[in-house]
Motif scaffolding. Structure first.
Motif, PDB file in Angstrom:
ATOM      1  N   ILE A 382       0.825  -1.170   0.015  1.00  0.00           N
ATOM      2  CA  ILE A 382       0.294   0.022  -0.073  1.00  0.00           C
ATOM      3  C   ILE A 382       1.188   1.391  -0.263  1.00  0.00           C
ATOM      4  CG2 ILE A 382      -1.274   1.204   1.417  1.00  0.00           C
ATOM      5  CD1 ILE A 382      -2.845  -1.250   2.543  1.00  0.00           C
ATOM      6  N   THR A 383       2.026   1.258   0.427  1.00  0.00           N
ATOM      7  CA  THR A 383       2.999   1.889   1.360  1.00  0.00           C
ATOM      8  C   THR A 383       3.720   2.488  -0.229  1.00  0.00           C
ATOM      9  OG1 THR A 383       3.531   2.257   3.790  1.00  0.00           O
ATOM     10  CG2 THR A 383       5.126   3.542   1.957  1.00  0.00           C
ATOM     11  N   GLN A 385       2.681   1.529  -3.081  1.00  0.00           N
ATOM     12  CA  GLN A 385       0.927   2.247  -4.240  1.00  0.00           C
ATOM     13  C   GLN A 385       1.536   4.319  -3.819  1.00  0.00           C
ATOM     14  OE1 GLN A 385      -2.253  -0.199  -4.200  1.00  0.00           O
ATOM     15  NE2 GLN A 385      -0.407  -1.933  -5.150  1.00  0.00           N
ATOM     16  N   GLN A 386       0.991   4.409  -2.794  1.00  0.00           N
ATOM     17  CA  GLN A 386       0.691   5.684  -2.917  1.00  0.00           C
ATOM     18  C   GLN A 386       2.455   6.294  -2.936  1.00  0.00           C
ATOM     19  OE1 GLN A 386      -1.831   7.273  -1.479  1.00  0.00           O
ATOM     20  NE2 GLN A 386      -1.108   8.504  -2.150  1.00  0.00           N
ATOM     21  N   SER A 389       1.911   6.824  -6.920  1.00  0.00           N
ATOM     22  CA  SER A 389       0.696   7.824  -7.089  1.00  0.00           C
ATOM     23  C   SER A 389       1.417   9.035  -7.180  1.00  0.00           C
ATOM     24  CB  SER A 389      -0.169   7.101  -6.258  1.00  0.00           C
ATOM     25  OG  SER A 389      -0.708   6.391  -6.741  1.00  0.00           O
ATOM     26  N   ASP A 390       2.464   9.261  -6.197  1.00  0.00           N
ATOM     27  CA  ASP A 390       2.325  11.220  -5.889  1.00  0.00           C
ATOM     28  C   ASP A 390       3.591  10.905  -6.638  1.00  0.00           C
ATOM     29  OD1 ASP A 390       0.763  11.704  -3.385  1.00  0.00           O
ATOM     30  OD2 ASP A 390       2.098  10.277  -1.947  1.00  0.00           O
ATOM     31  N   GLU A 485      -4.841  13.805  -5.723  1.00  0.00           N
ATOM     32  CA  GLU A 485      -4.889  12.166  -6.397  1.00  0.00           C
ATOM     33  C   GLU A 485      -6.762  11.839  -5.267  1.00  0.00           C
ATOM     34  OE1 GLU A 485      -4.698   7.450  -6.719  1.00  0.00           O
ATOM     35  OE2 GLU A 485      -3.044   8.623  -7.505  1.00  0.00           O
TER      36      GLU A 485
END
Length: 818
Positions: A382-383, A385-386, A389-390, A485
């Motif tokens: 999850i981290t 992916q974040q 994304s950023d 996002e």
């Protein structure tokens, strides 16, 4: 990394706050030499002050320092400041702080004795007693219940809140450290210098590490910022962490391009000789074994960690990504993919702690992925992916205005760089205080200080040091222009076509998108799927927004049906209309007088059918069939007070009709129509042919031709007063060139939002979405990640825009931009 160098950072960060009650600043170079002989042993901080009154004014105007008036140890002075307030030195003075125990600090003030320095006779509520102990005479001064102890020694006035400290000074038990003498005698052009003892600092939850011996810092205080610059010294007599950078040339710090804006802190360290750096660290840790250095770091110049609320991530920056990939290969196995970035399992999660402790203490580097030359290791997917994304939407520290503001104080290259973000230095600060004060500190808000930076650059046997913390005022925040996002949503199968933004019933935005199974999704602006509908076939072209009986609806055509749905996904009365013959062009919607008396145009080969909003064929329209297949969706163009319906045929014939379908303009020439829709420009009809010829047809049928010197992928679109063209990577908006990187681009699209026009375009190989304003300027925060043409719409709030685009094959992304 949450505790990394926390106490050192705290101590330096709070140099000005220590002074908050005491100091002064002018341009006069300080006299040094005699005053140094009276500095008490083991002083934590020694301030060299040229002018009390100037500095007191600076402190009072400081928005940061004003927050600490009631916290220890500062309350000790603010609440009992009567004596200090009545000191008026006319030359340089020293102010020293000693830590007596975990909950108490004591001060000592030292200055040359002058006539006006301290005039007790003019003060009320004061008592002065002469005491003699061990053959030493000194005075005890009580002023407004504040007690201090003073003496004049060799024409030097000394006053302390601690009787013991004053007695030690009288006995010449003063600071004799040779390194202290060096930093004390360093030249300074600043009127306010802090000499800071480099005591052990907390690098993690359980360990304290000796970092340096002494630091000499020139401090500048402004109403919205403070800055400290100087040098820090380490000794070889005891292990001190600064010395691990011996023999290393400071490298460029680029981590700001990676750090998400919602991170809480960062530590970055650099080296140009990885093997020697690892050897120095092993020696510092006292490891006697000659462990082999791993080849992973041979091509690395920067490493460190990023702290988030619940976990931390480790990063390394490579100077040759292919070499680093080869070195990592035996430790990784591909696990998943997110937005075309491979996320792999990492089999040595304790590697970084073993190699770079005490700088990095993470033992959970379970996953790894690559972003440009950065390799990032996270505890969870999850981290990962974040962070991806950023990074893809440029929502990183480097792209913030407050970083740009702080970066002006920093060197581009350093040995060690620490960022504290979102005011999170409050937790580090609390380590300096007792438990009661920790609670008080936690209740102070530092949100207006989004970034504090501490930088060390090693140079021979010392390091240059810079500390900077600036307030982000309203003006700075307003120009930030970041893209965020709002959500990323996976569909049941791959996305079909381009997702669209449409206006909701109550002004809120909604998203409509279809998947490869022909399921239509209606999604809220918060990412909730409100309803789905199985259509049986794909939608042709765009979905159109219409209003029927005061309610918002969507209208579209598939190959075998014409649909109008309300905002709950229900069919409008009279719909859908099913067809035996295939629909061959996307739906066209005409609203001649902007009164919602719509005409919906369905094309089936040569036939052109007009329906009203009740699903009935419009009577009296005389153009029912062309002589050849219709090449494009018919368009409605209004010039002056005249309406024109324009129908292009595959044979090259151009029909320009009236509302009732009669020929209104006779066109004598045939055209080889391209995909570019026929448009109106300067009261003429414009046709762009497959040969890239621009044909202009006037309202009386006159034709002028212009051969365009453009490439094969040329595109032309116009909306209101904004015209956009694309030729390879050359995007022109109203004639202004916005040259894009070489790549493959979607057709530019124009949108009117709040009386402003915006152009969206996507590079499909790198998957970057660009948004430009009507002046051809790229909006702040773009490009962002996206894999399709992007639709832009009005968001919630003034000047807020939302952008929807396809992400991964089966996902859509909604962005918000201000």
């Amino acid at each position: 990394m949450g505790k990394n160098l926390g106490k050192l950072f705290t101590l330096l960060l709070f140099i000005p706050i220590f002074l908050g009650i005491f100091g002064g600043c002018d341009k006069t170079p300080p006299k040094t030499g005699t005053l140094m002989d009276f500095v008490p042993q083991n002083a934590t901080v020694v301030f060299k002050i040229s002018n009390f009154e100037d500095l007191q004014a600076d402190i009072e105007a400081s928005s940061l320092l004003s927050k600490f008036g009631k916290t220890l140890p500062y309350s000790f002075f603010t609440e009992k400041k009567a004596l200090l307030k009545n000191l008026h030195p006319s030359s340089q003075s020293l102010f020293c702080i000693n830590k007596v125990n975990d909950s108490l600090s004591a001060y000592t003030f030292i200055s040359r004795q002058t006539k006006n320095l301290f005039k007790p006779d003019s003060l009320k509520n004061r008592t002065i007693e002469t005491l003699t102990l061990d053959g030493q005479s000194f005075q005890r001064i009580t002023l407004d219940k504040e007690i201090a102890y003073s003496a004049i020694i060799d024409s030097v006035f000394v006053v302390s809140s601690s009787q013991q400290l004053l007695q030690d000074i009288l006995k010449r038990k003063t600071e004799r450290d040779e390194t202290f003498k060096k930093v004390f005698n360093l030249p300074s052009s600043n009127g306010f210098t802090a000499l800071v003892r480099g005591n052990k600092v907390a690098l993690n939850d359980s360990t304290k590490i000796a970092f340096t011996s002494w630091s000499a810092l020139d401090v500048t205080i402004a109403p919205e910022s403070f800055k400290a610059t100087g040098i820090t010294l380490a000794t070889d007599s005891i292990p001190q962490l600064l010395n691990v950078f011996k023999g290393q040339v400071p490298q460029q710090n680029e981590v700001s391009a990676l750090v998400p804006t919602d991170a809480l802190g960062v530590i970055s360290f650099t080296f140009n000789d990885a093997e020697n750096f690892q050897k120095n660290l092993r020696n510092f840790r006292g490891e006697k074994n000659t462990a082999q250095t791993t080849g992973i770091f041979g091509s690395v110049s920067e490493a460190g960690s990023i702290q988030f609320k619940t976990e931390s991530a480790v990063f390394i920056k490579s100077i040759d990504a292919s070499l680093t990939n080869d070195a990592l290969a035996r430790y990784v196995s591909e696990k998943s993919e997110f937005r075309e970035i491979k996320i792999s399992s990492f089999s040595e999660p304790q590697l970084f702690r073993k190699t770079f402790s005490p700088f990095i203490d993470s033992e959970n580097a379970n996953y790894v992925f690559q972003l440009d030359n950065f390799f990032v290791f996270t505890e969870s997917e999850i981290t990962a992916q974040q962070i991806i994304s950023d990074f893809q939407i440029n929502n990183t520290l480097k792209n913030t205005s407050y970083f740009e503001n702080t970066a002006t104080d920093l060197s581009t290259a350093s040995s060690l760089l620490i960022f504290k973000m979102k005011g999170e230095f409050s937790e580090a600060i609390s380590g300096f205080f007792n438990s009661k004060s920790k609670k008080e500190i936690k209740n102070i808000s530092f949100e207006e200080f989004p970034l504090a930076a501490l930088q060390f650059s090693y140079d021979r046997n010392f390091a240059h040091l810079t500390l900077s913390c600036k307030e982000a005022g309203a003006a700075v925040k307003s120009i930030l222009g970041m893209v965020t996002e709002k959500f990323s949503l996976k569909l049941e199968s791959a996305v079909l076509g381009d997702p669209q933004l449409i206006e909701g019933q109550n002004g809120n935005g909604n998203i409509v998108v279809q998947d490869m199974n022909n399921k239509l999704y209606f999604i809220s602006e918060s990412g909730k799927i409100l309803w789905t509908k199985n259509l049986g076939s794909s939608i042709l072209g765009k979905i159109e927004e219409v209003e029927i009986l005061g309610s918002k609806h969507i209208a579209f055509a598939t190959k075998d049906a014409f649909n109008i749905l309300d905002r709950n996904g229900k069919d409008a009365k009279g719909f859908p209309i099913k067809f035996k013959d295939n629909v061959t062009q996307p739906l066209s919607v005409f609203d001649y007088d902007n009164n919602r008396n719509y005409r919906f145009v369905i094309v089936q080969g040569k036939e052109m059918l007009l329906y009203d909003k009740n699903g009935k064929i419009v009577k009296g329209f005389n153009f029912n069939k062309a002589k050849s297949n219709i090449a494009q969706s018919p368009v409605h163009i209004r010039m002056g007070n005249k309406d024109y319906i324009v129908v292009a045929e595959e044979s090259g014939k151009l029909n320009i009709l009236s509302r009732v379908g009669k020929s209104r303009v006779s066109v004598s020439k045939n055209f080889n129509f391209s995909e570019i829709p026929i448009a109106e420009e300067d009261n003429t009809f414009v046709v762009i042919t497959k040969e890239n010829t621009k044909e202009r047809i006037s309202q009386d049928g006159k034709i002028s031709s212009q051969k365009l010197d453009v490439g094969s992928n040329y595109w032309f679109t116009i909306l209101g007063n904004t015209k956009v063209t694309l030729d390879d990577n050359k995007l022109r908006i109203n004639g202004k060139l916005a040259e894009l990187p070489l790549g493959l681009y979607t057709k530019p699209q124009l949108f009117n939002i709040n009386r402003n026009s915006y152009t969206t375009i996507t590079e499909t190989q790198e998957k970057k979405v660009y948004v430009f304003d009507k002046d051809g300027s790229l909006l702040n925060g773009f490009p962002v990640y996206g894999a399709s043409a992007a639709t832009i719409g009005e968001g919630n709030g003034k000047n807020v825009k939302t952008i929807v685009v396809k992400g991964d094959a089966d996902a859509i992304i909604l962005y918000s931009s201000n």
